[in-house]
Design an enzyme around this catalytic site. Structure first.
Site, PDB file in Angstrom:
ATOM      1  N   GLY A   1      36.724  43.993  36.851  1.00  0.00           N
ATOM      2  CA  GLY A   1      37.951  44.771  36.692  1.00  0.00           C
ATOM      3  C   GLY A   1      37.840  46.243  37.045  1.00  0.00           C
TER       4      GLY A   1
ATOM      5  N   HIS B   1      40.494  43.317  49.722  1.00  0.00           N
ATOM      6  CA  HIS B   1      39.371  42.495  50.193  1.00  0.00           C
ATOM      7  C   HIS B   1      38.271  43.418  50.736  1.00  0.00           C
ATOM      8  CE1 HIS B   1      37.431  38.877  51.693  1.00  0.00           C
ATOM      9  NE2 HIS B   1      37.144  39.583  52.769  1.00  0.00           N
TER      10      HIS B   1
HETATM   11  C1  GAR Z   1      36.335  43.690  44.711  1.00  0.00           C
HETATM   12  O1  GAR Z   1      35.317  44.209  45.516  1.00  0.00           O
HETATM   13  C2  GAR Z   1      37.375  42.984  45.548  1.00  0.00           C
HETATM   14  O2  GAR Z   1      37.566  43.550  46.807  1.00  0.00           O
HETATM   15  C3  GAR Z   1      36.764  41.608  45.665  1.00  0.00           C
HETATM   16  O3  GAR Z   1      36.233  41.346  44.402  1.00  0.00           O
HETATM   17  C4  GAR Z   1      35.784  42.571  43.819  1.00  0.00           C
HETATM   18  C5  GAR Z   1      36.297  42.659  42.392  1.00  0.00           C
HETATM   19  O4  GAR Z   1      35.710  43.721  41.716  1.00  0.00           O
HETATM   20  N1  GAR Z   1      37.751  40.644  46.047  1.00  0.00           N
HETATM   21  C6  GAR Z   1      37.487  39.599  46.846  1.00  0.00           C
HETATM   22  O5  GAR Z   1      36.395  39.355  47.292  1.00  0.00           O
HETATM   23  C7  GAR Z   1      38.698  38.732  47.154  1.00  0.00           C
HETATM   24  N2  GAR Z   1      38.364  37.743  48.140  1.00  0.00           N
HETATM   25  P1  GAR Z   1      36.378  44.292  40.379  1.00  0.00           P
HETATM   26  O6  GAR Z   1      36.590  43.101  39.431  1.00  0.00           O
HETATM   27  O7  GAR Z   1      35.351  45.235  39.829  1.00  0.00           O
HETATM   28  O8  GAR Z   1      37.666  44.958  40.748  1.00  0.00           O
END
Ligand code: GAR
Length: 186
Positions: free
Chosen positions: A12, A106
């Site tokens: 998050g 992404h």
């Molecule tokens: C982020 O880096 C986002 O870009 C990626 O997951 C991470 C979540 O981090 N999303 C994907 O890979 C979608 N295909 P967070 O929970 O710390 O925001």
């Protein structure tokens, strides 16, 4: 103010960046999470954002849980959905209800490295530039129209972890700014 939801599955940090952004022109009125143990849930609590948690395994189909989610979102008056590390494919039920109003971040320069572990994919491929993309969700996987992008250089001394840290710093800056631009123009 416009009401919006954030969907997240994990730590998050992007949810937090959105909440910490001073001039966000929408209210994040609910967090939707598909992982009962996700750290993002404590963050939502800290910001006083109610969360809707579901376990996809308890439903016989995607349409089943998405129908319930749509009901919850309507109760909160949600008009826009921002995916922030939501690790599920969005199905037709949500897509048709929120047409052109579901946005994702992404960690690559799409169309390069769609799908899971985009940072690892780029690192393994040995590219000298990757980045971050904010895009609309459509039926495909990471194929929807691009809203904003920012490149991130891969340095020779980078590990996957240092690359991830720099990519996420860019995400935390780019996502809230893009959300504001998008809502201003809509
Ligand atoms: C982020 O880096 C986002 O870009 C990626 O997951 C991470 C979540 O981090 N999303 C994907 O890979 C979608 N295909 P967070 O929970 O710390 O925001």
């Amino acid at each position: 103010k416009i009401n919006a939801a954030v969907f997240a599955s994990g730590s998050g940090s992007n949810f937090e960046a959105i909440m910490e952004f001073d001039d966000l022109i929408c209210d994040i009125v609910v967090l939707v999470c598909d992982n009962p143990g996700a750290p993002v849930l404590e963050k939502a609590e800290r910001y006083g954002v109610p969360s809707v948690v579901f376990n996809a395994k308890e439903y016989s189909s995607k349409a089943n849980y998405e129908t319930l989610l749509v009901r919850e979102l309507r109760e909160h008056g949600v008009e826009w959905i921002f995916l922030a590390g939501y690790m599920r494919i969005v199905g037709n039920t949500l897509l048709s209800t929120y047409e052109n109003r579901i946005v994702n971040i992404h960690p690559s320069l799409l169309p390069s490295f769609p799908g899971k572990d985009a940072i690892g994919q780029a690192y393994q491929a040995g590219v000298d530039e990757t980045g971050v993309t904010v895009h609309f969700i459509d039926e495909g996987i990471d194929t929807g129209p691009i809203i904003s992008q920012e490149p991130v250089q891969v340095n020779p001394e980078d590990t996957k972890q240092t690359l991830k840290e720099r990519i996420q710093q860019v995400e935390h800056r780019l996502y809230p700014v893009t959300i504001n631009q998008l809502l201003r123009n809509s």
